[in-house]
Design a protein around this motif. Sequence first.
Motif, mmCIF file in Angstrom:
data_model
loop_
_atom_site.group_PDB
_atom_site.id
_atom_site.type_symbol
_atom_site.label_atom_id
_atom_site.label_comp_id
_atom_site.label_asym_id
_atom_site.label_seq_id
_atom_site.Cartn_x
_atom_site.Cartn_y
_atom_site.Cartn_z
ATOM 1 N N PRO A 161 0.831 -1.209 0.000
ATOM 2 C CA PRO A 161 0.000 0.000 0.000
ATOM 3 C C PRO A 161 0.863 1.256 0.000
ATOM 4 C CG PRO A 161 0.082 -0.948 2.197
ATOM 5 C CD PRO A 161 0.793 -1.914 1.296
ATOM 6 N N ALA A 162 0.372 2.319 -0.649
ATOM 7 C CA ALA A 162 1.043 3.613 -0.590
ATOM 8 C C ALA A 162 0.808 4.211 0.788
ATOM 9 C CB ALA A 162 0.515 4.536 -1.675
ATOM 10 N N LEU A 163 1.887 4.675 1.422
ATOM 11 C CA LEU A 163 1.789 5.082 2.818
ATOM 12 C C LEU A 163 2.077 6.565 3.021
ATOM 13 C CD1 LEU A 163 3.547 2.044 4.503
ATOM 14 C CD2 LEU A 163 1.125 2.462 4.196
ATOM 15 N N LYS A 164 1.706 7.404 2.105
ATOM 16 C CA LYS A 164 1.918 8.825 2.307
ATOM 17 C C LYS A 164 1.069 9.367 3.449
ATOM 18 C CE LYS A 164 3.367 10.027 -2.378
ATOM 19 N NZ LYS A 164 3.119 10.894 -3.557
ATOM 20 N N ASN A 165 0.023 8.670 3.795
ATOM 21 C CA ASN A 165 -0.857 9.115 4.874
ATOM 22 C C ASN A 165 -0.663 8.310 6.152
ATOM 23 O OD1 ASN A 165 -1.920 10.973 3.117
ATOM 24 N ND2 ASN A 165 -3.664 9.688 2.550
ATOM 25 N N ALA A 166 0.413 7.516 6.235
ATOM 26 C CA ALA A 166 0.696 6.711 7.431
ATOM 27 C C ALA A 166 2.176 6.784 7.744
ATOM 28 C CB ALA A 166 0.250 5.261 7.231
ATOM 29 N N ALA A 167 2.511 6.504 9.004
ATOM 30 C CA ALA A 167 3.914 6.569 9.439
ATOM 31 C C ALA A 167 4.152 5.546 10.528
ATOM 32 C CB ALA A 167 4.262 7.967 9.951
ATOM 33 N N ALA A 168 5.343 4.919 10.484
ATOM 34 C CA ALA A 168 5.769 4.031 11.561
ATOM 35 C C ALA A 168 6.315 4.872 12.701
ATOM 36 C CB ALA A 168 6.833 3.066 11.049
ATOM 37 N N VAL A 169 5.943 4.554 13.927
ATOM 38 C CA VAL A 169 6.321 5.369 15.085
ATOM 39 C C VAL A 169 6.734 4.473 16.252
ATOM 40 C CG1 VAL A 169 4.810 7.304 14.464
ATOM 41 C CG2 VAL A 169 3.925 5.449 15.893
ATOM 42 N N MET A 170 7.507 5.070 17.158
ATOM 43 C CA MET A 170 7.802 4.460 18.444
ATOM 44 C C MET A 170 6.994 5.188 19.500
ATOM 45 S SD MET A 170 9.828 1.987 17.808
ATOM 46 C CE MET A 170 10.292 1.552 19.476
ATOM 47 N N VAL A 171 6.360 4.429 20.373
ATOM 48 C CA VAL A 171 5.498 4.979 21.416
ATOM 49 C C VAL A 171 6.150 4.689 22.768
ATOM 50 C CG1 VAL A 171 3.169 5.031 22.364
ATOM 51 C CG2 VAL A 171 3.520 4.491 19.946
ATOM 52 N N THR A 172 6.336 5.714 23.575
ATOM 53 C CA THR A 172 6.951 5.556 24.890
ATOM 54 C C THR A 172 6.043 6.129 25.962
ATOM 55 O OG1 THR A 172 8.149 7.654 24.646
ATOM 56 C CG2 THR A 172 9.290 5.646 23.969
ATOM 57 N N ALA A 173 6.114 5.542 27.142
ATOM 58 C CA ALA A 173 5.325 5.998 28.289
ATOM 59 C C ALA A 173 6.049 5.608 29.564
ATOM 60 C CB ALA A 173 3.915 5.406 28.259
ATOM 61 N N GLU A 174 5.635 6.199 30.662
ATOM 62 C CA GLU A 174 6.232 5.902 31.964
ATOM 63 C C GLU A 174 5.136 5.399 32.889
ATOM 64 O OE1 GLU A 174 8.528 8.498 35.293
ATOM 65 O OE2 GLU A 174 9.418 8.486 33.286
ATOM 66 N N LEU A 175 5.350 4.209 33.425
ATOM 67 C CA LEU A 175 4.372 3.577 34.318
ATOM 68 C C LEU A 175 4.773 3.879 35.763
ATOM 69 C CD1 LEU A 175 1.908 1.611 34.463
ATOM 70 C CD2 LEU A 175 3.586 -0.241 34.692
ATOM 71 N N PRO A 176 4.020 4.722 36.466
ATOM 72 C CA PRO A 176 4.413 5.076 37.835
ATOM 73 C C PRO A 176 4.188 3.929 38.810
ATOM 74 C CG PRO A 176 2.314 6.084 37.275
ATOM 75 C CD PRO A 176 2.803 5.410 36.034
ATOM 76 N N ALA A 177 4.805 4.058 39.963
ATOM 77 C CA ALA A 177 4.613 3.050 41.006
ATOM 78 C C ALA A 177 3.157 3.043 41.462
ATOM 79 C CB ALA A 177 5.537 3.346 42.190
ATOM 80 N N PHE A 178 2.666 1.870 41.807
ATOM 81 C CA PHE A 178 1.302 1.647 42.305
ATOM 82 C C PHE A 178 0.235 1.868 41.231
ATOM 83 C CE2 PHE A 178 3.572 3.215 46.190
ATOM 84 C CZ PHE A 178 3.631 1.990 46.834
ATOM 85 N N ALA A 179 0.622 1.987 39.950
ATOM 86 C CA ALA A 179 -0.383 2.157 38.896
ATOM 87 C C ALA A 179 -1.240 0.896 38.794
ATOM 88 C CB ALA A 179 0.291 2.456 37.568
ATOM 89 N N LYS A 180 -2.529 1.090 38.681
ATOM 90 C CA LYS A 180 -3.475 -0.033 38.658
ATOM 91 C C LYS A 180 -4.157 -0.124 37.296
ATOM 92 C CE LYS A 180 -2.873 -1.245 42.953
ATOM 93 N NZ LYS A 180 -1.820 -0.260 43.296
ATOM 94 N N PRO A 181 -4.605 -1.344 36.915
ATOM 95 C CA PRO A 181 -5.302 -1.500 35.630
ATOM 96 C C PRO A 181 -6.478 -0.544 35.503
ATOM 97 C CG PRO A 181 -4.773 -3.645 36.561
ATOM 98 C CD PRO A 181 -4.424 -2.628 37.614
ATOM 99 N N GLY A 182 -6.570 0.077 34.340
ATOM 100 C CA GLY A 182 -7.641 1.036 34.090
ATOM 101 C C GLY A 182 -7.198 2.476 34.203
ATOM 102 N N GLN A 183 -6.087 2.737 34.892
ATOM 103 C CA GLN A 183 -5.600 4.110 34.981
ATOM 104 C C GLN A 183 -5.023 4.549 33.631
ATOM 105 O OE1 GLN A 183 -2.972 3.842 38.483
ATOM 106 N NE2 GLN A 183 -4.424 5.167 39.553
ATOM 107 N N ARG A 184 -4.978 5.862 33.421
ATOM 108 C CA ARG A 184 -4.537 6.410 32.155
ATOM 109 C C ARG A 184 -3.111 6.951 32.264
ATOM 110 N NH1 ARG A 184 -7.834 4.550 28.426
ATOM 111 N NH2 ARG A 184 -7.011 6.184 27.045
ATOM 112 N N LEU A 185 -2.381 6.853 31.146
ATOM 113 C CA LEU A 185 -1.005 7.343 31.067
ATOM 114 C C LEU A 185 -0.861 8.257 29.859
ATOM 115 C CD1 LEU A 185 0.947 3.966 31.555
ATOM 116 C CD2 LEU A 185 0.348 5.627 33.329
#
Length: 378
Positions: free
Chosen positions: A92-116
């Motif tokens: 497929p032609a990908l002029k409208n898409a891009a490969a990316v790296m996604v990074t985040a930091e998971l804090p201590a005591f983070a529980k399922p359902g919380q947002r980052l």
Amino acid sequence: MISRITPVLGRLAGWIVAIAVVAGLQLVAPQAHAERIKDLGAFEGLRSNQLVGYGVVVGLAGTGDDSLDYATQGIKGVISRFGLTLPPGINPALKNAAAVMVTAELPAFAKPGQRLDVTVSALGKAKSLRGGTLVLTPLRGADGEIYGMAQGNLAVGGLGVSGADGSQLSVNVPSAGRIPSGASVERAVETGFDTSPALTFNLADADLTTALRVADAINLAFGDQRAKALDGVSIAVAAPQGAESRIMMMGLIENIEVRPADPPARVIVNARSGTVVINGSVRISPAAVSHGKLTVSVNEAPRVVQPAPFSRGETAVEQSSAISAAEERNPMFLFKGGASLADIVKAVNAVGASPSDLVEILGALKQAGAMKAELEVI
């Protein structure tokens, strides 16, 4: 019934006494120099964890990766999740898409359902991610397990514009953006603080005196010998069993105020910018300093010499040089024993020394043994 209530009341009374002692320490301690223990370090195990993932951003306005191989593979992987398969040999032609790296930091005591919050950065030739949407991307920890899922519309602060003649204009960095609350936590990280035999508090900066003062302040607040300095960084604290009791104790410890030890005498010199920083622990032994500059200038004034009329001479250039030397006469200034930072600044300002001159003066004082401080050049 009374026998069951008595231990509970005893434990409660002990905590009340500890809280009162902590409050008393905060009132008595010198507020100008004291710092909370929570500002000096952190408990071992209660740290954040880094997450990373590989994803695809779609919906770009022709600023994507075009036909980059790993972007193409990423798009095929996204399509395959919905049961679709592209015919072999068709990319497929990908002029409208891009490969990316996604990074985040998971804090201590983070529980399922919380947002980052997540940061999205272009991996290939994408010129801009403005207006793009991140497709569902798993976020993995160092152990390879999935701890979060990211998806959403990007907020890009940069702007990139290009013209047909090849001219380009970029403001900030358009190939990276953020998604506020763009990931949800899928798995909690076990800290182990509620099951370990003891808690360990680690100082941010190693210092034996500060470690001893922290241990002494904890023991004074709780009226026992539960804290022990293991080295210049770690303080071991005996902790009761149970998460509730430990959290209460840790909260009390974090708010105890301690006067940290004075830092080692140090002079920091930034060779690139000429910045010189001297901390307040630097002291100067008796020394006399005189710093002057010798300026040598050479002025060249060549002149053209014409031959006499009807002679067989040739026009030539005659060199004429003027050399002069001048030395500034700066007065000598005296450092008395135990000169402080204010004395050093006052003396240097009096002779009008530049940052480079100050570096030479401090280096000479160290070589002469009059300054007992670490001279660090960065």
